[in-house]
Design an enzyme around this catalytic site. Structure first.
Site, mmCIF file in Angstrom:
data_model
loop_
_atom_site.group_PDB
_atom_site.id
_atom_site.type_symbol
_atom_site.label_atom_id
_atom_site.label_comp_id
_atom_site.label_asym_id
_atom_site.label_seq_id
_atom_site.Cartn_x
_atom_site.Cartn_y
_atom_site.Cartn_z
ATOM 1 N N PHE A 35 0.834 -1.194 0.000
ATOM 2 C CA PHE A 35 0.000 0.000 0.000
ATOM 3 C C PHE A 35 0.873 1.250 0.000
ATOM 4 O O PHE A 35 0.946 1.976 0.990
ATOM 5 C CB PHE A 35 -0.920 -0.004 1.226
ATOM 6 C CG PHE A 35 -1.797 -1.231 1.317
ATOM 7 C CD1 PHE A 35 -2.860 -1.406 0.445
ATOM 8 C CD2 PHE A 35 -1.553 -2.204 2.280
ATOM 9 C CE1 PHE A 35 -3.681 -2.529 0.537
ATOM 10 C CE2 PHE A 35 -2.371 -3.334 2.374
ATOM 11 C CZ PHE A 35 -3.434 -3.497 1.492
ATOM 12 N N GLY A 61 4.761 -0.958 10.684
ATOM 13 C CA GLY A 61 3.840 -1.376 9.622
ATOM 14 C C GLY A 61 4.564 -1.665 8.321
ATOM 15 O O GLY A 61 4.726 -0.792 7.463
ATOM 16 N N SER A 67 7.219 -0.684 1.535
ATOM 17 C CA SER A 67 7.893 0.509 2.077
ATOM 18 C C SER A 67 9.276 0.159 2.605
ATOM 19 O O SER A 67 10.187 0.999 2.603
ATOM 20 C CB SER A 67 7.040 1.146 3.181
ATOM 21 O OG SER A 67 6.660 0.187 4.150
ATOM 22 N N ASP A 86 6.452 -5.178 12.595
ATOM 23 C CA ASP A 86 5.078 -5.569 12.256
ATOM 24 C C ASP A 86 4.767 -6.885 12.975
ATOM 25 O O ASP A 86 5.634 -7.750 13.066
ATOM 26 C CB ASP A 86 4.951 -5.777 10.726
ATOM 27 C CG ASP A 86 3.512 -5.683 10.216
ATOM 28 O OD1 ASP A 86 2.647 -6.410 10.743
ATOM 29 O OD2 ASP A 86 3.278 -4.897 9.298
ATOM 30 N N GLY A 90 -1.787 -8.302 10.259
ATOM 31 C CA GLY A 90 -2.684 -7.388 9.552
ATOM 32 C C GLY A 90 -3.394 -6.432 10.482
ATOM 33 O O GLY A 90 -3.592 -6.722 11.666
ATOM 34 N N SER A 139 3.623 -3.344 18.225
ATOM 35 C CA SER A 139 4.337 -2.070 18.226
ATOM 36 C C SER A 139 4.626 -1.529 19.636
ATOM 37 O O SER A 139 5.761 -1.136 19.930
ATOM 38 C CB SER A 139 3.502 -1.046 17.444
ATOM 39 O OG SER A 139 4.054 0.222 17.534
ATOM 40 N N ASP A 156 3.166 3.741 9.878
ATOM 41 C CA ASP A 156 2.185 3.208 8.918
ATOM 42 C C ASP A 156 1.584 1.907 9.462
ATOM 43 O O ASP A 156 1.339 0.964 8.732
ATOM 44 C CB ASP A 156 2.879 2.975 7.566
ATOM 45 C CG ASP A 156 1.891 2.745 6.427
ATOM 46 O OD1 ASP A 156 0.726 3.164 6.545
ATOM 47 O OD2 ASP A 156 2.310 2.174 5.405
ATOM 48 N N HIS A 159 -4.318 1.901 11.917
ATOM 49 C CA HIS A 159 -4.868 3.206 11.557
ATOM 50 C C HIS A 159 -6.141 3.556 12.320
ATOM 51 O O HIS A 159 -6.767 4.575 12.047
ATOM 52 C CB HIS A 159 -5.139 3.275 10.045
ATOM 53 C CG HIS A 159 -3.884 3.371 9.229
ATOM 54 N ND1 HIS A 159 -2.625 3.160 9.748
ATOM 55 C CD2 HIS A 159 -3.689 3.674 7.926
ATOM 56 C CE1 HIS A 159 -1.724 3.328 8.789
ATOM 57 N NE2 HIS A 159 -2.343 3.623 7.671
ATOM 58 N N ASP A 185 -0.868 7.942 5.059
ATOM 59 C CA ASP A 185 -2.334 7.948 5.056
ATOM 60 C C ASP A 185 -2.928 9.120 5.825
ATOM 61 O O ASP A 185 -3.925 8.969 6.536
ATOM 62 C CB ASP A 185 -2.882 6.606 5.565
ATOM 63 C CG ASP A 185 -2.340 5.445 4.749
ATOM 64 O OD1 ASP A 185 -2.563 5.419 3.536
ATOM 65 O OD2 ASP A 185 -1.641 4.579 5.313
HETATM 66 N N1 SAH Z 1 3.976 0.032 4.827
HETATM 67 C C1 SAH Z 1 3.250 -1.051 4.192
HETATM 68 C C2 SAH Z 1 1.772 -1.098 4.565
HETATM 69 C C3 SAH Z 1 1.503 -1.277 6.025
HETATM 70 S S1 SAH Z 1 -0.139 -1.861 6.345
HETATM 71 C C4 SAH Z 1 3.445 -0.996 2.680
HETATM 72 O O1 SAH Z 1 4.304 -0.237 2.202
HETATM 73 O O2 SAH Z 1 2.759 -1.712 1.957
HETATM 74 C C5 SAH Z 1 -0.195 -1.781 8.078
HETATM 75 C C6 SAH Z 1 0.581 -2.868 8.789
HETATM 76 O O3 SAH Z 1 0.622 -2.529 10.168
HETATM 77 C C7 SAH Z 1 -0.028 -4.272 8.718
HETATM 78 O O4 SAH Z 1 0.890 -5.168 8.126
HETATM 79 C C8 SAH Z 1 -0.297 -4.650 10.183
HETATM 80 O O5 SAH Z 1 0.000 -6.004 10.504
HETATM 81 C C9 SAH Z 1 0.626 -3.706 10.932
HETATM 82 N N2 SAH Z 1 0.179 -3.385 12.289
HETATM 83 C C10 SAH Z 1 -1.013 -2.863 12.642
HETATM 84 N N3 SAH Z 1 -1.074 -2.669 13.969
HETATM 85 C C11 SAH Z 1 0.116 -3.095 14.474
HETATM 86 C C12 SAH Z 1 0.654 -3.179 15.797
HETATM 87 N N4 SAH Z 1 -0.029 -2.755 16.854
HETATM 88 N N5 SAH Z 1 1.892 -3.693 15.950
HETATM 89 C C13 SAH Z 1 2.601 -4.125 14.877
HETATM 90 N N6 SAH Z 1 2.142 -4.064 13.609
HETATM 91 C C14 SAH Z 1 0.913 -3.562 13.404
HETATM 92 MG MG MG Z 2 -0.195 3.234 4.621
#
Ligand code: SAH
Ligand code: MG
Length: 229
Positions: A35, A61, A67, A86, A90, A139, A156, A159, A185
């Site tokens: 994304f 993320g 990314s 991460d 998801g 996280s 990232d 959200h 975002d």
């Molecule tokens: N940066 C990525 C997109 C990230 S999508 C790209 O370039 O495509 C958001 C990600 O955040 C997901 O993979 C999800 O597993 C992770 N995520 C969401 N909440 C989280 C948390 N509390 N701790 C660790 N990872 C988390």
């Molecule tokens: Mg994003």
């Protein structure tokens, strides 16, 4: 809310260009699953290339590692590393029944999302295994045990309001003065997407501890200028 859509409105790249990224690696990152629109990936790379403080980079993320390639390429050039954090299960919007669910990413043995195998493959094929270090976990517990000032932070992860603000509160103190933060975002107009990333961007700006140095689509790049997060 993550989005694969490209919003080029209001782009102010502050002189950023992507001439420096290895063209083969850039093409690979641009095509990788995830994304991150191409123009925002380029801006992310440039923002990380421009850091002037020492220390590692960290992203919250990584998903399938898209990314992580842009940032890993910059980390390699800057002679540092990227911690790619991460839990690989998801975010809310990636779960079954939600807008950004990709069913082939479910591990049928546990019936949960698992993006770690694809992430690993992405980093391997990019030739960045020596630079991109996976941190597999939640996280906040990682942030609570983190000790080293960061040169670059990319937010990232989750959200929703709770995870986005928790990431802000737990990770921003690890950004050294003079270091940079990119938030993805960020949609000022609620019609364009979820608001929590915009809220934490606003929080950073209102804290007086950051100034904005770049804006490309939904990516905002800030520099920490002082205390008081
Ligand atoms: N940066 C990525 C997109 C990230 S999508 C790209 O370039 O495509 C958001 C990600 O955040 C997901 O993979 C999800 O597993 C992770 N995520 C969401 N909440 C989280 C948390 N509390 N701790 C660790 N990872 C988390
Ligand atoms: Mg994003």
């Amino acid at each position: 809310m993550d989005t694969a859509g490209t919003d080029t409105a209001g782009t102010d790249t502050a002189g950023m260009d992507t001439a420096g990224m290895d063209p083969e690696l850039k093409a690979y990152a641009d095509a990788a699953r995830g994304f991150m629109p191409v123009d925002e990936g380029a801006a992310l790379y440039e923002a990380a290339m421009g850091v002037t403080t020492p220390g590692p980079f960290l992203e919250v993320g990584s998903y399938c590692g898209k990314s992580s390639i842009y940032l890993g390429a910059a980390a390699r050039s800057r002679d540092t590393v990227l911690f790619a954090l991460d839990h690989h299960r998801g975010s809310e919007e990636n779960q079954a029944g939600w807008e950004y669910h990709e069913p082939d990413l479910v591990d049928p043995a546990v019936n949960k999302m698992d993006t770690l195998p694809i992430f690993r493959r992405t980093v391997h094929d990019a030739g960045l295994e020596g630079v991109v270090i996976a941190l597999v976990g939640q996280s906040i517990p990682v942030a609570e045990n983190w000790g080293m000032p960061l040169a670059f932070l990319f937010i990232d992860g989750g959200h929703g309001a709770e995870p986005a603000h928790a990431d802000y509160e737990h990770w921003m103190p690890h950004v050294a003065v003079g270091s940079r933060v990119a938030i993805h975002d960020v949609f000022p107009n609620p019609a364009d997407g979820g608001r929590p990333p915009f809220e934490i961007y606003t929080r950073a700006m209102e804290s007086g501890a950051f100034r904005e140095i770049g804006h490309t689509g939904s990516l905002r790049v800030l520099e920490r200028t002082g205390p008081g997060i």
